[in-house]
Scaffold this motif. Structure first.
Motif, PDB file in Angstrom:
ATOM      1  N   ALA A 161       0.828  -1.199   0.000  1.00 16.90           N
ATOM      2  CA  ALA A 161       0.000   0.000   0.000  1.00 16.90           C
ATOM      3  C   ALA A 161       0.860   1.247   0.000  1.00 16.90           C
ATOM      4  O   ALA A 161       1.950   1.271   0.578  1.00 16.90           O
ATOM      5  CB  ALA A 161      -0.924  -0.003   1.216  1.00 16.90           C
ATOM      6  N   VAL A 162       0.346   2.297  -0.632  1.00 14.27           N
ATOM      7  CA  VAL A 162       1.000   3.604  -0.638  1.00 14.27           C
ATOM      8  C   VAL A 162       0.099   4.582   0.103  1.00 14.27           C
ATOM      9  O   VAL A 162      -1.053   4.789  -0.268  1.00 14.27           O
ATOM     10  CB  VAL A 162       1.256   4.092  -2.073  1.00 14.27           C
ATOM     11  CG1 VAL A 162       1.891   5.487  -2.051  1.00 14.27           C
ATOM     12  CG2 VAL A 162       2.148   3.115  -2.830  1.00 14.27           C
ATOM     13  N   HIS A 163       0.637   5.183   1.164  1.00 10.30           N
ATOM     14  CA  HIS A 163      -0.109   6.137   1.976  1.00 10.30           C
ATOM     15  C   HIS A 163       0.264   7.562   1.607  1.00 10.30           C
ATOM     16  O   HIS A 163       1.433   7.867   1.374  1.00 10.30           O
ATOM     17  CB  HIS A 163       0.196   5.913   3.462  1.00 10.30           C
ATOM     18  CG  HIS A 163      -0.309   4.623   4.004  1.00 10.30           C
ATOM     19  ND1 HIS A 163      -1.478   4.519   4.731  1.00 10.30           N
ATOM     20  CD2 HIS A 163       0.188   3.363   3.929  1.00 10.30           C
ATOM     21  CE1 HIS A 163      -1.668   3.264   5.083  1.00 10.30           C
ATOM     22  NE2 HIS A 163      -0.670   2.535   4.607  1.00 10.30           N
ATOM     23  N   THR A 164      -0.740   8.429   1.584  1.00 14.07           N
ATOM     24  CA  THR A 164      -0.490   9.845   1.299  1.00 14.07           C
ATOM     25  C   THR A 164      -0.857  10.743   2.483  1.00 14.07           C
ATOM     26  O   THR A 164      -0.776  11.965   2.375  1.00 14.07           O
ATOM     27  CB  THR A 164      -1.284  10.309   0.058  1.00 14.07           C
ATOM     28  OG1 THR A 164      -2.688  10.283   0.359  1.00 14.07           O
ATOM     29  CG2 THR A 164      -0.999   9.421  -1.133  1.00 14.07           C
ATOM     30  N   ARG A 165      -1.237  10.159   3.610  1.00  8.28           N
ATOM     31  CA  ARG A 165      -1.725  10.932   4.755  1.00  8.28           C
ATOM     32  C   ARG A 165      -0.681  11.944   5.264  1.00  8.28           C
ATOM     33  O   ARG A 165      -1.028  12.983   5.816  1.00  8.28           O
ATOM     34  CB  ARG A 165      -2.128   9.980   5.882  1.00  8.28           C
ATOM     35  CG  ARG A 165      -2.927  10.611   6.999  1.00  8.28           C
ATOM     36  CD  ARG A 165      -3.381   9.558   7.990  1.00  8.28           C
ATOM     37  NE  ARG A 165      -4.263   8.585   7.376  1.00  8.28           N
ATOM     38  CZ  ARG A 165      -5.570   8.742   7.231  1.00  8.28           C
ATOM     39  NH1 ARG A 165      -6.131   9.847   7.667  1.00  8.28           N
ATOM     40  NH2 ARG A 165      -6.305   7.811   6.664  1.00  8.28           N
ATOM     41  N   ARG A 166       0.623  11.638   5.081  1.00  6.18           N
ATOM     42  CA  ARG A 166       1.672  12.527   5.585  1.00  6.18           C
ATOM     43  C   ARG A 166       2.142  13.546   4.546  1.00  6.18           C
ATOM     44  O   ARG A 166       3.032  14.352   4.815  1.00  6.18           O
ATOM     45  CB  ARG A 166       2.874  11.703   6.045  1.00  6.18           C
ATOM     46  CG  ARG A 166       2.569  10.751   7.196  1.00  6.18           C
ATOM     47  CD  ARG A 166       3.779   9.890   7.489  1.00  6.18           C
ATOM     48  NE  ARG A 166       3.532   8.886   8.513  1.00  6.18           N
ATOM     49  CZ  ARG A 166       4.366   7.895   8.799  1.00  6.18           C
ATOM     50  NH1 ARG A 166       5.501   7.774   8.143  1.00  6.18           N
ATOM     51  NH2 ARG A 166       4.068   7.022   9.737  1.00  6.18           N
ATOM     52  N   ALA A 167       1.577  13.501   3.352  1.00  9.96           N
ATOM     53  CA  ALA A 167       1.972  14.456   2.311  1.00  9.96           C
ATOM     54  C   ALA A 167       1.485  15.859   2.675  1.00  9.96           C
ATOM     55  O   ALA A 167       0.556  16.039   3.466  1.00  9.96           O
ATOM     56  CB  ALA A 167       1.406  14.035   0.959  1.00  9.96           C
ATOM     57  N   GLU A 168       2.108  16.859   2.051  1.00  7.39           N
ATOM     58  CA  GLU A 168       1.714  18.248   2.327  1.00  7.39           C
ATOM     59  C   GLU A 168       0.245  18.464   1.982  1.00  7.39           C
ATOM     60  O   GLU A 168      -0.483  19.147   2.713  1.00  7.39           O
ATOM     61  CB  GLU A 168       2.602  19.203   1.522  1.00  7.39           C
ATOM     62  CG  GLU A 168       2.338  20.664   1.815  1.00  7.39           C
ATOM     63  CD  GLU A 168       3.297  21.586   1.070  1.00  7.39           C
ATOM     64  OE1 GLU A 168       3.037  22.805   1.057  1.00  7.39           O
ATOM     65  OE2 GLU A 168       4.293  21.083   0.518  1.00  7.39           O
TER      66      GLU A 168
END
Length: 282
Positions: free
Chosen positions: A155-162
């Motif tokens: 899985a690829v998470h984006t929750r920590r992206a700007e």
């Protein structure tokens, strides 16, 4: 049930089908399958999925309910063993019959034996696992995103992206293409995109388990897009004459909340609702 807001008064489903489902569960609990997602339903959503743990009231509620119903099942995209560990299910008093269906049903853990059964892993997962870091870097998506290793999926998470939503939207199409190239499918969730084998989803797993159990009613609780397939399975069961109740945890995913018979504020409220059902059945 102590301070539970549902200890004496449970919320009423907003739909006739949901009210019929709850009545069937309460009227003949020995035939009921109670199936629940893990993250967002039994455990609060947290920035780091490795830190997710079952809500403090979840296991006590499940343990109170389990002796009164046909079966209690946790149905999750996580590896079964991880859900068992993070849930604190192994050896929990009252949960000797618990079943955890991991990887959308590809894995099964039975509390009675403490073992996980599963087919051989899909070769595309290993190929994607090897290619993904360079792939993300090549499309300029490495900043703020991170990869979760899930054994039979990745899985690829984006929750920590700007800008988590913008990163999610930008990655969805490229990751779908990558998944397809390796014979996998892309499963979107709440700021996460999972690449996993085809042919199994929560709807397939739930329908198979309900048939196996010979259930006369079913409750399914979820919170995310991956739970839509299970909702569809319950809808199909209802159309075929098996009453069911669709519970939505949190309501942050409109596609799910709009189809639910009952929306509660989150995992704590899910636990309280289950405890309320158990109290009615005592």
């Amino acid at each position: 049930m102590g301070s539970s807001p549902y200890a004496h008064t449970m919320p009423t489903p907003s739909t006739p089908a949901g009210r019929d489902g709850l009545a069937a569960i309460l009227g003949r609990p020995s035939g009921a399958v109670v199936a629940l997602d893990f993250d967002g339903t039994l455990a609060d959503i947290v920035p780091d999925p490795e830190q997710a743990r079952a809500h403090e009231r979840a296991v006590p509620a499940l343990a109170a309910l389990a002796p009164h119903v046909g079966s209690v099942v946790v149905l999750t995209g996580r590896p079964a063993s991880v859900a068992v560990r993070y849930g604190g299910f192994a050896g929990a008093a009252g949960l000797g019959g618990l079943v955890v269906l991991g990887h959308y049903g590809a894995e099964r853990w039975d509390a009675a034996t403490g073992t996980v059964t599963a087919p051989a892993p899909h070769p595309g997962v290993a190929a994607v696992r090897a290619e993904l870091p360079g792939y993300l870097d090549g499309i300029g998506a490495w900043q703020g995103t991170w990869i979760e290793e899930k054994g039979r999926a990745v899985a690829v998470h984006t929750r920590r992206a700007e800008d988590p939503q913008a990163a999610f939207d930008a990655l969805r199409e490229p990751l779908a293409a990558l998944a397809s190239r390796h014979g996998l499918v892309l499963e979107p969730g709440r700021m996460v995109l999972e690449l996993r084998p085809p042919g199994m989803d929560k709807g397939v797993a739930l329908a198979e388990y309900v048939r196996e159990a010979g259930a006369t009613s079913v409750l399914y609780a979820g919170d995310d897009l991956g739970d839509l397939a299970a909702y569809a399975a319950v809808d199909k069961l209802r159309s075929d004459g098996t009453p069911g109740l669709l519970l939505c945890s949190g309501g942050e995913v409109p596609e799910l909340a709009e189809r639910a018979d009952l929306v509660v504020p989150g995992p704590g409220a899910v636990a309280d609702f289950l405890a309320g059902v158990a109290e009615r059945l005592e």
